[in-house]
Design a protein around this motif. Structure first.
Motif, PDB file in Angstrom:
ATOM      1  N   ARG A  16       0.830  -1.202   0.000  1.00  0.00           N
ATOM      2  CA  ARG A  16       0.000   0.000   0.000  1.00  0.00           C
ATOM      3  C   ARG A  16       0.869   1.258   0.000  1.00  0.00           C
ATOM      4  NH1 ARG A  16      -3.125  -2.969   3.712  1.00  0.00           N
ATOM      5  NH2 ARG A  16      -2.153  -1.814   5.444  1.00  0.00           N
ATOM      6  N   GLN A  18       3.848   1.508  -1.215  1.00  0.00           N
ATOM      7  CA  GLN A  18       4.436   1.682  -2.543  1.00  0.00           C
ATOM      8  C   GLN A  18       3.412   2.252  -3.520  1.00  0.00           C
ATOM      9  OE1 GLN A  18       5.910  -2.225  -3.515  1.00  0.00           O
ATOM     10  NE2 GLN A  18       7.849  -1.938  -2.368  1.00  0.00           N
ATOM     11  N   ARG A  19       2.181   1.683  -3.424  1.00  0.00           N
ATOM     12  CA  ARG A  19       1.141   2.172  -4.333  1.00  0.00           C
ATOM     13  C   ARG A  19       0.819   3.634  -4.048  1.00  0.00           C
ATOM     14  NH1 ARG A  19      -3.056  -3.027  -4.321  1.00  0.00           N
ATOM     15  NH2 ARG A  19      -1.724  -4.405  -5.624  1.00  0.00           N
ATOM     16  N   GLN A  22       3.581   5.538  -5.472  1.00  0.00           N
ATOM     17  CA  GLN A  22       3.457   5.612  -6.928  1.00  0.00           C
ATOM     18  C   GLN A  22       2.330   6.572  -7.338  1.00  0.00           C
ATOM     19  OE1 GLN A  22       2.908   1.532  -8.061  1.00  0.00           O
ATOM     20  NE2 GLN A  22       5.117   1.037  -7.930  1.00  0.00           N
TER      21      GLN A  22
END
Length: 532
Positions: A16, A18-19, A22
């Motif tokens: 989560r 990382q997302r 991103q």
């Protein structure tokens, strides 16, 4: 199992994170992209606005250029329309008193020479008095020696000062002498100038032809015209009849602007012109010719405060090239003779110039644009050269016959010879009781010819108007087409007024001398002084 779940939750949190990272990076990138796009569009809008502004400013500059051209054009037209009225507020009379000069000498300024040189000051040379122990140990003798040396130096300084002061006073006296000499030179020059002005004024008042011509030449040179006007003229003065003859150079028709209006065509980015109609150019040129004529005659009469001139003869000529032949021509486009009394009745501020010329019985070219000439009421070259130039043309005075000393028979023969040489068929002559000669002649030319009555008066004084009336009566009684009155003297304003508009031609003494020299090859003179 607890450990595995904990690891799974940790991994899920990591995914989560990382997302989210991103997503945040993507959002940031999109923001940058949108910012860049916004900046690009803003730059394009600014460039477009700048281009529009530059284009607007360029168009404004072109329109301003057109407006300036049209303003200059209108200003020139207004100047042309007011050639006559412009002179009505100007006093054309030349005040001789204002031609004189006065002298105001500056005070003598000697500069540094005016300051006496300061004399030497003994205090700067005197040695100090000995004091204390110096008085006890021979100081007084040493002091006396110093005093002697100081006195010697002081004496030399005094001598040098006396020499320098004497030189200063000498140079001061020389400077003052130069100042006085300059004053005297300036005063002499001013006195000479003022004496010449007084001589000129007296000669003009006395009616000296050359000086009268010079005076009226000054008047015409003071008259301000547009730059493209020639302002060239010839003047002559006949004192016997108080007649001033003016031959004035008129501008050509090119003085009227051929352009009527300037315009800016935005679509083609081009300044175009509209041509002035040919009819308007002709009408404006005719008006200019009339204005210059009236203006010149007005200036001559207004400048004459002494009654030197009773009659003005004006010939307006144009010096140009005949487009048909390429030859230089000088056609006369307007000619008139008018008197002071008649001209004084005009209200020049309200007249229509061309109509005013008709009222004055002026002869005006019907087609001035075609250089169609009119016959001058008096050819300028017919005036006796004594009344034109300052050149001495009387060197051969004793060799020329004096018309006033001829016998009636000789005078009759002279007149007969003259008009025969001019192409008239003299049929009958008879001496008249008044010392003149009457002649009935015939002009053989078709249409313009016919019977001509010629009367000549060998007079010393001005011919009375009654003689002109008598000639007109004779013309009517004889059924003649024209009457010519010739005299060795001159005519008054009343004679010219009566002859105006009638088939009469008045030839005065100066004209007679010209005609004799031109057509009969007789060089004569008219000198009443030899009869006294």
């Amino acid at each position: 199992m607890g450990i595995i779940r904990e690891m799974q939750r940790a991994h899920a949190r990591q995914v989560r994170a990382q997302r989210q990272a991103q997503a945040a990076a993507h959002r940031h990138h999109q923001q940058l992209v949108r910012a860049a796009e916004s900046a690009r569009k803003a730059a394009e809008r600014a460039a477009a606005a700048d281009a529009r502004e530059r284009k607007r400013l360029y168009v404004e500059a072109r329109l301003a250029e057109v407006a300036a051209n049209n303003s200059e054009l209108l200003g020139h037209l207004e100047e042309l329309d007011n050639l006559l009225t412009a002179t009505l507020t100007v006093d054309d009379h030349i005040d001789f008193g204002r031609l004189k000069k006065s002298v105001e000498h500056p005070a003598f300024n000697p500069g540094s020479l005016g300051n006496p040189l300061p004399p030497p000051d003994w205090r700067h040379f005197e040695p100090p008095q000995p004091s204390g122990l110096g008085k006890l140990f021979g100081g007084q003798a040493k002091y006396q020696q110093q005093v002697n040396l100081a006195q010697h130096a002081f004496g030399q300084a005094q001598a040098q000062h006396a020499t320098a002061e004497a030189d200063r006073q000498r140079r001061l006296a020389a400077a003052y002498q130069r100042y006085q000499q300059h004053r005297e030179k300036v005063e002499a020059e001013v006195a000479t100038h003022n004496a010449e002005v007084e001589r000129f004024a007296a000669a003009v008042a006395a009616g000296d032809p050359a000086e009268v011509v010079e005076y009226f030449g000054m008047v015409l040179s003071n008259s301000v015209y547009p730059d493209d006007f020639p302002q060239q003229y010839r003047l002559a003065y006949v004192p016997e009849s108080r007649q001033l003859i003016v031959e004035y150079h008129l501008p050509t028709m090119e003085v009227v602007p051929a352009i009527r209006e300037y315009r800016y065509v935005k679509a083609r980015d081009e300044i175009t012109t509209t041509a002035r109609p040919a009819k308007e150019i002709r009408e404006r040129y005719a008006d200019i010719v009339a204005q210059v004529t009236l203006r010149t005659v007005h200036e001559m009469f207004e400048a004459d405060r002494s009654g030197l001139v009773e009659t003005v003869v004006y010939n307006g000529i144009v010096h140009t090239t005949d487009p048909r032949t390429g030859a230089a021509v000088r056609p006369c486009l307007v000619t008139l003779r008018t008197t002071r009394e008649v001209f004084a009745e005009l209200n020049l501020s309200k007249v229509q110039p061309t109509a005013c010329l008709q009222h004055l019985n002026a002869s005006v070219s019907k087609r001035p644009e075609a250089l169609a000439p009119v016959r001058p009421v008096l050819e300028f070259d017919m005036v006796d050269k004594r009344f034109v130039d300052e050149v001495d043309v009387l060197a051969d005075l004793d060799q020329r016959p004096n018309l006033l000393k001829l016998t009636p028979t000789e005078f009759e023969s002279l007149i007969q010879n003259l008009f025969a040489r001019m192409g008239l068929d003299t049929k009958q002559t008879r001496p008249s009781r008044d010392g003149g000669v009457d002649c009935v002649a015939y002009d053989p030319r078709p249409i313009f010819g016919g019977k001509v009555v010629i009367q000549a008066k060998r007079y010393r004084n001005t011919v009375d108007v009654s003689s002109v009336r008598d000639l007109f009566g004779t013309v009517q009684n004889e059924g003649a087409s024209k009457g010519i009155l010739v005299t060795t003297s001159g005519y008054g304003p009343a004679s010219y007024d009566f002859a105006s508009g009638k088939p009469l031609e008045l030839i005065d003494g100066s004209n007679l001398l010209y005609l004799l020299a031109e057509h009969a090859e007789v060089k004569a003179r008219i000198d009443p002084s030899e009869l006294d």
